[in-house]
Design a protein around this motif. Structure first.
Motif, short mmCIF file in Angstrom:
data_model
loop_
_atom_site.label_atom_id
_atom_site.label_comp_id
_atom_site.label_asym_id
_atom_site.label_seq_id
_atom_site.Cartn_x
_atom_site.Cartn_y
_atom_site.Cartn_z
N ILE A 8 40.95 55.80 53.41
CA ILE A 8 39.99 56.52 52.58
C ILE A 8 39.10 57.35 53.48
N THR A 9 38.51 58.40 52.92
CA THR A 9 37.54 59.16 53.70
C THR A 9 36.25 58.36 53.79
N ASP A 10 35.50 58.60 54.86
CA ASP A 10 34.28 57.82 55.12
C ASP A 10 33.08 58.42 54.41
N GLU A 11 33.18 58.49 53.10
CA GLU A 11 32.13 59.12 52.31
C GLU A 11 31.43 58.10 51.43
N ALA A 12 30.52 57.36 52.02
CA ALA A 12 29.63 56.45 51.30
C ALA A 12 30.36 55.38 50.48
N VAL A 13 31.37 54.77 51.06
CA VAL A 13 32.04 53.66 50.42
C VAL A 13 31.24 52.40 50.75
N THR A 14 30.84 51.69 49.72
CA THR A 14 29.99 50.52 49.94
C THR A 14 30.82 49.30 50.31
N ASN A 15 30.16 48.31 50.86
CA ASN A 15 30.81 47.05 51.18
C ASN A 15 31.34 46.39 49.91
N GLU A 16 30.60 46.49 48.83
CA GLU A 16 31.06 45.92 47.55
C GLU A 16 32.34 46.59 47.07
N GLN A 17 32.43 47.91 47.24
CA GLN A 17 33.65 48.63 46.85
C GLN A 17 34.83 48.20 47.70
N LYS A 18 34.60 47.99 48.99
CA LYS A 18 35.67 47.53 49.88
C LYS A 18 36.13 46.14 49.47
N LYS A 19 35.19 45.26 49.15
CA LYS A 19 35.55 43.91 48.69
C LYS A 19 36.39 44.00 47.43
N ALA A 20 36.02 44.89 46.52
CA ALA A 20 36.77 45.05 45.27
C ALA A 20 38.18 45.55 45.53
N LEU A 21 38.34 46.47 46.49
CA LEU A 21 39.67 46.95 46.85
C LEU A 21 40.53 45.82 47.40
N ILE A 22 39.97 45.04 48.31
CA ILE A 22 40.71 43.93 48.92
C ILE A 22 41.12 42.93 47.85
N LYS A 23 40.18 42.56 46.99
CA LYS A 23 40.47 41.59 45.94
C LYS A 23 41.51 42.14 44.96
N GLY A 24 41.34 43.40 44.56
CA GLY A 24 42.25 43.99 43.58
C GLY A 24 43.67 44.15 44.09
N VAL A 25 43.80 44.60 45.33
CA VAL A 25 45.14 44.78 45.91
C VAL A 25 45.82 43.42 46.10
N THR A 26 45.06 42.46 46.58
CA THR A 26 45.62 41.12 46.76
C THR A 26 46.08 40.55 45.42
N GLN A 27 45.25 40.70 44.38
CA GLN A 27 45.60 40.18 43.06
C GLN A 27 46.85 40.88 42.51
N ASN A 34 54.37 37.88 43.13
CA ASN A 34 54.18 36.43 43.32
C ASN A 34 53.92 36.07 44.78
N LYS A 35 53.17 36.92 45.47
CA LYS A 35 52.85 36.68 46.88
C LYS A 35 51.63 35.77 47.01
N SER A 36 51.58 35.07 48.09
CA SER A 36 50.45 34.17 48.36
C SER A 36 49.27 34.96 48.90
N PRO A 37 48.08 34.78 48.32
CA PRO A 37 46.91 35.49 48.83
C PRO A 37 46.57 35.09 50.27
N GLU A 38 46.92 33.86 50.64
CA GLU A 38 46.62 33.38 51.99
C GLU A 38 47.42 34.10 53.07
N SER A 39 48.52 34.72 52.68
CA SER A 39 49.33 35.44 53.68
C SER A 39 49.38 36.94 53.40
N THR A 40 48.44 37.43 52.58
CA THR A 40 48.36 38.85 52.25
C THR A 40 47.25 39.50 53.07
#
Length: 69
Positions: A8-27, A34-40
């Motif tokens: 992503i471009t470095d244009e004011a992406v918040t830590n909360e938005q990054k957390k949401a991306l990580i959680k959403g992609v993992t989910q 059917n992948k394990s979140p522990e190995s994603t």
């Protein structure tokens, strides 16, 4: 062991938005593949707009042009 790289471009992406991306992609990988979140792994790269081009132009210049119009 899924590995997802988000660029992503470095244009004011918040830590909360990054957390949401990580959680959403993992989910998504859990739900669809059917992948394990522990190995994603999710990596977010923030790219300066000078280093990102679309067509013949840098995103920095495209943003400047858009703000003038």
């Amino acid at each position: 062991m899924p590995y997802v790289n988000i660029k992503i471009t470095d244009e004011a992406v918040t830590n909360e938005q990054k957390k949401a991306l990580i959680k959403g992609v993992t989910q998504l990988l859990v739900d669809v593949l059917n992948k394990s979140p522990e190995s994603t792994f999710v990596l977010i790269d923030e790219v300066n707009t000078d280093n990102w081009g679309i067509g013949f132009d840098q995103v920095t210049e495209l943003r400047k042009q858009a703000s003038v119009e």
